[in-house]
Enzyme design. Structure first.
Site, PDB file in Angstrom:
ATOM      1  N   ASP A 246       0.995  -1.306   0.064  1.00  0.00           N
ATOM      2  CA  ASP A 246       0.009   0.064   0.023  1.00  0.00           C
ATOM      3  C   ASP A 246       0.889   1.458  -0.111  1.00  0.00           C
ATOM      4  O   ASP A 246       1.760   1.398   0.790  1.00  0.00           O
ATOM      5  CB  ASP A 246      -0.853  -0.186   1.341  1.00  0.00           C
ATOM      6  CG  ASP A 246      -1.962   1.091   1.377  1.00  0.00           C
ATOM      7  OD1 ASP A 246      -1.798   1.927   0.440  1.00  0.00           O
ATOM      8  OD2 ASP A 246      -2.545   1.195   2.375  1.00  0.00           O
ATOM      9  N   GLY A 272      -2.214  -4.898  -1.828  1.00  0.00           N
ATOM     10  CA  GLY A 272      -2.155  -3.186  -1.707  1.00  0.00           C
ATOM     11  C   GLY A 272      -2.996  -2.666  -0.699  1.00  0.00           C
ATOM     12  O   GLY A 272      -3.509  -3.523   0.563  1.00  0.00           O
ATOM     13  N   HIS A 273      -3.735  -1.585  -1.094  1.00  0.00           N
ATOM     14  CA  HIS A 273      -4.472  -1.125  -0.154  1.00  0.00           C
ATOM     15  C   HIS A 273      -5.842  -1.787   0.287  1.00  0.00           C
ATOM     16  O   HIS A 273      -6.030  -1.950   1.632  1.00  0.00           O
ATOM     17  CB  HIS A 273      -4.913   0.321  -0.640  1.00  0.00           C
ATOM     18  CG  HIS A 273      -5.645   1.312   0.340  1.00  0.00           C
ATOM     19  ND1 HIS A 273      -5.048   1.848   1.467  1.00  0.00           N
ATOM     20  CD2 HIS A 273      -7.150   1.715   0.469  1.00  0.00           C
ATOM     21  CE1 HIS A 273      -5.703   2.595   2.055  1.00  0.00           C
ATOM     22  NE2 HIS A 273      -7.135   2.539   1.452  1.00  0.00           N
ATOM     23  N   PHE A 274      -6.454  -1.921  -0.636  1.00  0.00           N
ATOM     24  CA  PHE A 274      -7.617  -2.889  -0.201  1.00  0.00           C
ATOM     25  C   PHE A 274      -7.455  -4.302  -0.348  1.00  0.00           C
ATOM     26  O   PHE A 274      -7.711  -5.199  -1.078  1.00  0.00           O
ATOM     27  CB  PHE A 274      -8.796  -2.679  -1.591  1.00  0.00           C
ATOM     28  CG  PHE A 274      -9.516  -1.522  -1.287  1.00  0.00           C
ATOM     29  CD1 PHE A 274     -10.600  -1.354  -0.568  1.00  0.00           C
ATOM     30  CD2 PHE A 274      -9.229  -0.373  -2.061  1.00  0.00           C
ATOM     31  CE1 PHE A 274     -11.279   0.044  -0.350  1.00  0.00           C
ATOM     32  CE2 PHE A 274      -9.721   0.951  -1.770  1.00  0.00           C
ATOM     33  CZ  PHE A 274     -11.010   1.016  -0.808  1.00  0.00           C
TER      34      PHE A 274
END
Length: 296
Positions: A246, A272-274
């Site tokens: 992320d 990553g982020h999600f």
């Protein structure tokens, strides 16, 4: 086995109609006796981001996931003149918990859900049974430098020109990028995730709401010392399970929880982020093992 996830609404905080998802074990006879897990989503998503996690956790727990004001399907009447700040989100979240008569809970804090959770903890510290931070930051070192440079300039001096530059974060490409950047396999991420997010944040009037939150986010950073004091004083059992790729909330932010709570458990997934979109099973198992380990 979990019962089907229910879609509900409740009016709180002087007219805010909170949309939320709730699920419990199929066999439960006493919902109010179950431990509660509160799932707080991030920008620019909604409780939809937890659509796959909810039934997995609800095999044992009561799981509640609201849409925060300005996101998803929660409705804030124009006449309410809602102030789009994180202080307001925290107050509305507290009102939501009161309406559901939830006095103690485990909180899953992600992105915007993290300052919401930690502000709530400052208001009612005894309510927090445990913290699950998934890319939910409370430390300066967790803020990716390149991602936050434009925001820091706005926080220092929110000129109209600087605020307008933040509109770049509301484009479709930006929304898609938040899902696929850092993912080991973007092909497994359903396109309806970022398409829904983009649709919802581009509704009439929503751009201004999002810009208000962007500008106000700096107040969360200013509260980091208070959040950290809460971690030191109350030592809530903490699991930080982060997508290590992320660019917005970087791994150092997860490791930092150990500074104030040495018993914090830190785990990273290749995501990553999600992170739930690609590491659902891994994160689910980390959560369930963590909760069993602390007797919940």
């Amino acid at each position: 086995m979990a019962a089907p996830t229910q879609i509900k609404t409740v009016i709180v905080d002087n007219g805010v109609e909170i949309f939320y998802r709730e699920a419990v074990p199929a066999s439960t006879q006493a919902v109010n006796a179950l431990p509660v897990i509160l799932l707080l989503h991030g920008f620019p998503s909604s409780s939809f981001q937890y659509r796959n996690l909810i039934p997995r956790l609800a095999e044992k727990y009561r799981v509640v996931a609201p849409d925060l004001p300005g996101f998803g399907f929660t409705v804030v009447p124009e006449a309410r003149k809602y102030e789009c700040t994180f202080a307001s989100i925290a107050n509305t979240t507290a009102a939501f918990l009161d309406a559901l008569k939830i006095t103690k809970f485990v909180v899953y804090a992600f992105d915007y859900g993290a300052p919401t959770a930690f502000r709530t903890a400052l208001q009612r510290p005894e309510a927090i049974m445990a913290i699950i931070s998934q890319n939910g930051n409370a430390y300066e070192e967790g803020l990716g430098a390149s991602h936050w440079a434009t925001s820091r300039a706005v926080w220092a001096d929110p000129t109209p020109e600087r605020v307008k530059a933040l509109e770049a974060r509301l484009t479709f490409d930006a929304r898609k990028g938040q899902y696929v950047n850092g993912s080991p396999d973007p092909s497994v991420i359903p396109p309806e995730t970022y398409h829904l997010d983009y649709y919802l944040i581009t509704r009439p009037g929503n751009k201004e709401i999002q810009l208000s939150y962007f500008v106000d986010y700096g107040t969360n950073v200013a509260l980091y010392p208070q959040f950290q004091e809460y971690f030191r004083t109350y030592r809530p059992p903490t699991l930080a399970v982060w997508g290590k790729n992320d660019p917005s909330f970087i791994p150092a932010g997860a490791e930092a929880f150990k500074k104030d709570n040495p018993d914090a458990i830190v785990k990273f997934v290749d995501a990553g982020h999600f992170a739930l979109e690609t590491s659902l099973e891994e994160i689910t198992q980390e959560i369930l093992s963590f909760l069993v380990g602390i007797g919940i």
